[in-house]
Design a protein around this motif. Structure first.
Motif, PDB file in Angstrom:
ATOM      1  N   MET A 124       0.830  -1.203   0.000  1.00 25.64           N
ATOM      2  CA  MET A 124       0.000   0.000   0.000  1.00 25.64           C
ATOM      3  C   MET A 124       0.864   1.252   0.000  1.00 25.64           C
ATOM      4  N   PHE A 125       1.963   1.215   0.760  1.00 26.98           N
ATOM      5  CA  PHE A 125       2.891   2.354   0.779  1.00 26.98           C
ATOM      6  C   PHE A 125       3.500   2.578  -0.602  1.00 26.98           C
ATOM      7  N   ILE A 126       3.912   1.499  -1.255  1.00 29.99           N
ATOM      8  CA  ILE A 126       4.477   1.628  -2.604  1.00 29.99           C
ATOM      9  C   ILE A 126       3.405   2.115  -3.574  1.00 29.99           C
ATOM     10  N   GLY A 127       2.158   1.692  -3.361  1.00 28.98           N
ATOM     11  CA  GLY A 127       1.062   2.167  -4.189  1.00 28.98           C
ATOM     12  C   GLY A 127       0.883   3.670  -4.094  1.00 28.98           C
ATOM     13  N   ILE A 128       1.064   4.224  -2.894  1.00 34.42           N
ATOM     14  CA  ILE A 128       0.988   5.680  -2.722  1.00 34.42           C
ATOM     15  C   ILE A 128       2.076   6.361  -3.542  1.00 34.42           C
ATOM     16  N   ILE A 129       3.286   5.786  -3.524  1.00 38.91           N
ATOM     17  CA  ILE A 129       4.390   6.318  -4.332  1.00 38.91           C
ATOM     18  C   ILE A 129       4.044   6.245  -5.810  1.00 38.91           C
ATOM     19  N   ASN A 130       3.465   5.120  -6.231  1.00 40.04           N
ATOM     20  CA  ASN A 130       3.094   4.947  -7.631  1.00 40.04           C
ATOM     21  C   ASN A 130       2.077   5.989  -8.077  1.00 40.04           C
ATOM     22  N   GLY A 131       1.105   6.268  -7.238  1.00 37.53           N
ATOM     23  CA  GLY A 131       0.068   7.214  -7.613  1.00 37.53           C
ATOM     24  C   GLY A 131       0.529   8.650  -7.637  1.00 37.53           C
ATOM     25  N   SER A 132       1.592   8.957  -6.891  1.00 33.71           N
ATOM     26  CA  SER A 132       1.973  10.358  -6.746  1.00 33.71           C
ATOM     27  C   SER A 132       3.239  10.749  -7.487  1.00 33.71           C
ATOM     28  N   LEU A 133       4.090   9.772  -7.860  1.00 32.32           N
ATOM     29  CA  LEU A 133       5.358  10.108  -8.508  1.00 32.32           C
ATOM     30  C   LEU A 133       5.473   9.401  -9.857  1.00 32.32           C
ATOM     31  N   THR A 134       6.556   9.694 -10.564  1.00 29.08           N
ATOM     32  CA  THR A 134       6.627   9.330 -11.974  1.00 29.08           C
ATOM     33  C   THR A 134       7.425   8.067 -12.271  1.00 29.08           C
ATOM     34  N   ALA A 135       8.400   7.728 -11.449  1.00 27.83           N
ATOM     35  CA  ALA A 135       9.277   6.603 -11.779  1.00 27.83           C
ATOM     36  C   ALA A 135       9.745   5.923 -10.511  1.00 27.83           C
ATOM     37  N   GLY A 136       9.955   4.621 -10.602  1.00 26.40           N
ATOM     38  CA  GLY A 136      10.597   3.915  -9.506  1.00 26.40           C
ATOM     39  C   GLY A 136       9.714   2.985  -8.722  1.00 26.40           C
ATOM     40  N   SER A 137       8.392   3.179  -8.745  1.00 25.18           N
ATOM     41  CA  SER A 137       7.537   2.356  -7.895  1.00 25.18           C
ATOM     42  C   SER A 137       7.549   0.896  -8.336  1.00 25.18           C
ATOM     43  N   GLY A 138       7.632   0.642  -9.642  1.00 18.40           N
ATOM     44  CA  GLY A 138       7.702  -0.737 -10.107  1.00 18.40           C
ATOM     45  C   GLY A 138       8.950  -1.445  -9.609  1.00 18.40           C
ATOM     46  N   LEU A 139      10.059  -0.722  -9.570  1.00 20.86           N
ATOM     47  CA  LEU A 139      11.302  -1.295  -9.049  1.00 20.86           C
ATOM     48  C   LEU A 139      11.157  -1.634  -7.570  1.00 20.86           C
ATOM     49  N   LEU A 140      10.458  -0.770  -6.827  1.00 21.91           N
ATOM     50  CA  LEU A 140      10.232  -1.033  -5.407  1.00 21.91           C
ATOM     51  C   LEU A 140       9.390  -2.290  -5.224  1.00 21.91           C
ATOM     52  N   VAL A 141       8.350  -2.443  -6.032  1.00 30.88           N
ATOM     53  CA  VAL A 141       7.504  -3.634  -5.938  1.00 30.88           C
ATOM     54  C   VAL A 141       8.309  -4.888  -6.257  1.00 30.88           C
ATOM     55  N   THR A 142       9.115  -4.824  -7.309  1.00 33.00           N
ATOM     56  CA  THR A 142       9.918  -5.984  -7.700  1.00 33.00           C
ATOM     57  C   THR A 142      10.812  -6.458  -6.558  1.00 33.00           C
TER      58      THR A 142
END
Length: 251
Positions: free
Chosen positions: A144-162
């Motif tokens: 859920m925390f990474i999802g917040i990053i995904n919704g608000s910023l442009t790059a990097g959230s997929g790497l965090l999920v991986t």
């Protein structure tokens, strides 16, 4: 746009999405700055990038689903939990200092890439851990925390999920990349695009055909390569992209 700029946008997006599909995220490293370079305002570029990235997940989906390296229940769990954070993040983006948030995210991604580099056996084999109800519950908070990053910023959230899927649940890099492409690339970004438009941003429809085509082809190509490469090579691609994305967010 003239044909030279159109080609630049297409090939830039194709390269970005191929790398993202192979490594498990980071398409915004090149695609989003391209949209800004060609003159789109921040919020319009962000919404346009989110919608275009849906084609990345769609392009990768067919290849990864054929591999059957994860269950539909696992994909549904990541999609639903992360989507809650995505909606929250999309509504926060207009209220927080983007520069500060991106620098903090850049430091986090760099740290994760360095961590992965020194953990030589990380994600090389499937080692299921934390897959009881307590583990899924704690994992929900992380996603859920990474999802917040995904919704608000442009790059990097997929790497965090991986890396989160590799480290917390014990997936291999191949499995984690596949889950990230389908859950984040298709569902999270699609929901994020809708949410950020509802929050007040607009989509630049004129460029979407180019971006959707490049994202779909890049997703399909990256997914194909990921099935041919070993976990070790995918891990190295992941670490390289975390370095590039982290530095891009910091500078």
């Amino acid at each position: 746009m003239d044909w030279i700029h159109s080609l630049g946008l297409f090939f830039g997006s194709l390269i970005a999405n191929t790398l993202a599909s192979l490594s498990g995220g980071g398409a915004g490293l090149l695609q989003f700055p391209l949209l800004l370079f060609f003159g789109l305002p921040f919020s319009i570029a962000l919404a346009t990038h989110k919608v275009a990235s849906v084609a990345l997940g769609l392009g990768a989906a067919a290849t990864h689903l054929k591999q059957k390296s994860f269950t539909l229940q696992e994909a549904a769990y990541i999609t639903v939990i992360g989507s809650i954070g995505v909606v929250i993040g999309a509504n926060l983006i207009l209220k927080i200092p983007a520069d500060l948030a991106e620098r903090l995210l850049g430091m986090m991604i760099l740290a994760l890439g360095i961590y992965s580099h020194f953990k030589k056996q990380l994600g090389q084999q499937v080692k299921p851990i934390h897959r009881n109800w307590q583990g899924w519950l704690v994992g929900s908070l992380g996603l859920m925390f990474i999802g917040i990053i995904n919704g608000s910023l442009t790059a990097g959230s997929g790497l965090l999920v991986t890396l989160f899927l590799v480290r917390w649940f014990g997936y291999s890099y191949k499995q984690a990349v596949a889950l990230t492409m389908i859950c984040v690339g298709f569902f999270w970004n699609g929901i994020g695009g809708i949410a950020i438009v509802q929050a007040g941003a607009s989509i630049y429809w004129a460029w979407l055909p180019i971006l959707l085509t490049a994202s779909f082809l890049g997703g399909a190509l990256g997914a194909y390569l990921s099935t041919r490469f070993s976990n070790k090579i995918i891990k190295q691609c992941f670490e390289l992209l975390t370095l590039l994305v982290g530095l891009k967010l910091l500078v």
